[in-house]
Design a protein around this motif. Structure first.
Motif, PDB file in Angstrom:
ATOM      1  N   THR A  34       0.837  -1.204   0.000  1.00 37.25           N
ATOM      2  CA  THR A  34       0.000   0.000   0.000  1.00 37.25           C
ATOM      3  C   THR A  34       0.867   1.247   0.000  1.00 37.25           C
ATOM      4  O   THR A  34       0.591   2.212  -0.718  1.00 37.25           O
ATOM      5  N   ASP A  37     -12.189  -1.112  -3.226  1.00 39.17           N
ATOM      6  CA  ASP A  37     -11.034  -1.802  -3.793  1.00 39.17           C
ATOM      7  C   ASP A  37     -11.274  -2.148  -5.264  1.00 39.17           C
ATOM      8  O   ASP A  37     -10.338  -2.105  -6.080  1.00 39.17           O
ATOM      9  N   VAL A  60      -6.932   4.476  -0.597  1.00 42.74           N
ATOM     10  CA  VAL A  60      -6.031   3.371  -0.237  1.00 42.74           C
ATOM     11  C   VAL A  60      -5.383   3.569   1.128  1.00 42.74           C
ATOM     12  O   VAL A  60      -4.825   2.610   1.672  1.00 42.74           O
TER      13      VAL A  60
END
Length: 664
Positions: free
Chosen positions: A334, A629, A654
């Protein structure tokens, strides 16, 4: 009592103004007025009557007014708000004289004490805001005066409430002293009378159903208003419903039917929005209540305890997000994605601070301030989760660039060209969204300071430029509690108003950090009015499922779900900004409508990273992390021509596991 020495020699009954050091035009300056007592002989100067057409909030004679109330005088077009002045005084209870020789005199009936207020003209509303610098005392009567050159003062009074959280009452009529201002409505025959402490109306028809109703004038700005009353219907005609009617300053009349029980006292209540969403935020000039029959006969209607009230407390504007958990590191994959987004935004920036739409191609020659604000927000969030100062510094340089390129009214034009030769387009897409997102980015920059002292210092550093931006926002904030895009394009867009709400909350947060309680209250009052409109004026009830209109105009809402802009965007941006778990069904309806079997079947325009970024934010805000997502995956990896603002949108999504929020 002897006057303070500083006041010695001043002329009686004249208001004197202290000259303060120069401050920015949009800055707030709390002012307390001291008025020298008048001599016994009355003044003989002749002045014109007060201007006509003035509306006030709270209304003249209102009771139960909250201690933190923002007072607003809506002025006629003949009066320039920037030339008006205002004072507020508190009525004091009389007191007996102390012992002889004590030097303390009795306080006579009618004594008043000045209250410190911030006075600010509101350009878009053509109004004057009067904001007490401290909370008002409960159970006291206050009088405000607005002075306009050449006219007698505009004066109105109200009484604060003693019970925190109770609604503000615009008027209360119990008819103990007669019918008062109530008259028969045009469709009712006989004039009303009062009997046994109730308003009585009668009518009869032998050929058809009919309505019997009485009404009274009102001077009422709807701020989450409601009307309550008790009624008893009797007679040979069969009652079909109780009726409430409201008329606006524009002459439009709306009505609602309420349940009725014959021959028994019935308690009724309806919100102004429940009568019609088109009434939300409007100026109301008449209220009527009555009963409608289902056939001919004679009808006798008794009405009592009519109450009109406002209560914006349900639309209190808290911080947009509250961390649901302590900050925790994001997984390496991430963080790599966050850095890729942030690096693309940095690549779109220039040495002077400008951020173009993209780093390459035709978009590298376009500066769109609205988009750049979202890009800067993405950088600030990236700095928060990675600690890389270059992201914060790039965002800060953009905010400086925006400030340096503001027009005199706080707006900012679009630019084209290449560094360092940018050319102003001489226009901008919107005043409201540009300003609101800019204020938001400045708040987030200040919030990222190391400690509370540094945050306060950061808020003070940006105070001038933020106040100028708020001036642009104020210029398009209208009497009905919503903003138009710009003066030359007077459309009340849903998505713009969602951003306006966010900008007002951000401005309140910055004012709070700077220690300005009055400015904080004014911004939160605006935020509550906008949220009230977003939740009540913009929704459209459709057999296929409720959704948000893409814009509203006086007396109408304009909807449809025909494509991405403005139809889908008008729904997903509000959901992304203030949506919650209670809006999940709304998001699901939007997803089902626009995601009809994959990319090939999507309506035109729902096929680009900026669109997916908003879909992803709305999904995350409404609790659909799986769909958030999904949309991030649709956007795919960063490309050389990826748009800076799209990277900003996706950064917000995110990073949500960092502290359990969408950050703003």
């Amino acid at each position: 009592m002897a006057l303070p020495s500083a006041l010695a020699g001043l002329t009686a009954a004249v208001a004197f103004t202290a000259v303060l050091p120069a401050v920015p035009a949009a800055a707030s300056v709390p002012i307390a007025t001291h008025r020298v007592p008048a001599p016994t002989a009355p003044a003989t100067a002749q002045v014109a009557a007060p201007p006509e057409g003035v509306r006030t909030a709270p209304a003249d004679g209102a009771t139960g007014v909250p201690a933190g109330r923002v007072l607003i005088a809506y002025l006629p077009s003949s009066v320039d708000p920037s030339t008006a002045t205002a004072t507020l005084t508190e009525g004091l209870a009389p007191t007996p004289a102390s012992a002889p020789g004590s030097g303390v005199n009795a306080r006579p009936p009618g004594a008043r004490e000045p209250v410190g207020v911030m006075v600010r003209p509101l350009a878009g509303q053509h109004a004057l805001a009067i904001v007490p610098t401290h909370g008002l005392s409960p159970g006291r009567t206050y009088t405000s005066e607005v002075r306009v050159a050449g006219s007698a003062p505009i004066t109105w009074s109200f009484r604060t409430g003693s019970a925190p959280g109770a609604p503000e009452r615009v008027f209360t009529d119990d008819f103990a002293s007669g019918a008062g201002a109530w008259t028969a409505e045009p469709d009712t025959g006989a004039a009303p009378s009062a009997e046994d402490g109730a308003l009585l109306l009668t009518a009869a028809r032998s050929d058809a159903a009919f309505t019997v109703a009485g009404g009274r004038p009102a001077a009422w700005i709807d701020e989450a208003g409601a009307i309550a009353f008790r009624a008893r219907v009797s007679g040979t005609a069969v009652p079909a419903a109780l009726v409430v009617r409201v008329t606006t300053a524009a002459g439009r009349t709306y009505s609602a039917d309420l349940p009725v029980t014959p021959d028994a006292w019935t308690s009724a209540r309806v919100t102004v929005a429940g009568i019609s969403p088109d009434l939300v935020g409007e100026t109301l000039t008449r209220v009527a209540v009555g009963a409608r029959t289902s056939g001919p006969g004679e009808l006798r209607l008794a009405v009592d305890d009519v109450i009109a009230e406002n209560d914006l407390s349900a639309y209190a504007a808290p911080p947009p997000t509250t961390p649901s958990s302590a900050a925790r590191p994001l997984p390496p994959e991430t963080l790599a994605l966050v850095r890729a987004y942030a690096d693309q935004i940095v690549a779109s920036s220039h040495p002077d601070g400008a951020i173009t739409v993209a780093p390459v191609g035709g978009n590298a020659a376009r500066i769109e301030p609205y988009f750049a604000n979202y890009a800067a927000l993405g950088l600030l969030r990236a700095y928060q989760v990675t600690g890389e100062r270059r992201y914060r510094d790039t965002a800060s340089r953009w905010l400086d660039w925006y400030a340096a390129h503001m027009n005199a009214d706080g707006t900012v034009d679009k630019y084209t060209g290449s560094y360092p030769d940018w050319t102003a387009a001489g226009d901008y897409d919107s005043a409201d969204s540009y300003a609101a997102t800019y204020i938001l980015a400045n708040w987030k920059l200040a919030e990222l300071a190391r400690n509370d002292g540094q945050r306060k210092k950061a808020a003070r550093r940006v105070a001038d430029r933020v106040a100028r931006a708020w001036g642009a926002l104020d210029s398009v904030f209208l009497v009905d509690g919503v903003t138009i895009a710009k003066d030359s394009y007077r459309i009340r867009y849903t998505m713009d108003n969602a951003e306006t709400w966010l900008g007002e909350v951000a401005y309140a947060k910055l004012a709070g950090l700077a220690g300005d309680a009055a400015e904080t209250r004014l911004a939160l009052h605006h935020a509550r009015r906008v949220m009230y409109a977003l939740r009540n004026r913009f929704p459209i009830a459709d057999p296929a499922g409720d959704y948000l209109a893409w814009y509203v105009s006086p007396g109408a809402r304009h909807g449809g779900l025909d494509g991405w802009y403005p139809h889908a965007l008008a729904n997903v941006i509000p959901l992304a900004i203030y949506g919650g778990a209670g809006d999940a069904a709304h998001y699901a309806r939007m997803f089902a409508h626009f995601e009809t079997g994959g990319v090939a079947n999507r309506p035109a325009g729902v096929a680009a990273a900026p669109h997916w970024g908003w879909w992803a934010q709305a999904a995350a805000a409404t609790g659909r992390s799986d769909l958030a997502d999904y949309w991030v995956a649709q956007a795919g990896p960063v490309q050389a021509d990826s748009l800076a603002h799209a990277c900003g949108y996706l950064t917000r999504v995110v990073t949500r596991d960092y502290d359990g929020t969408l950050w703003f």
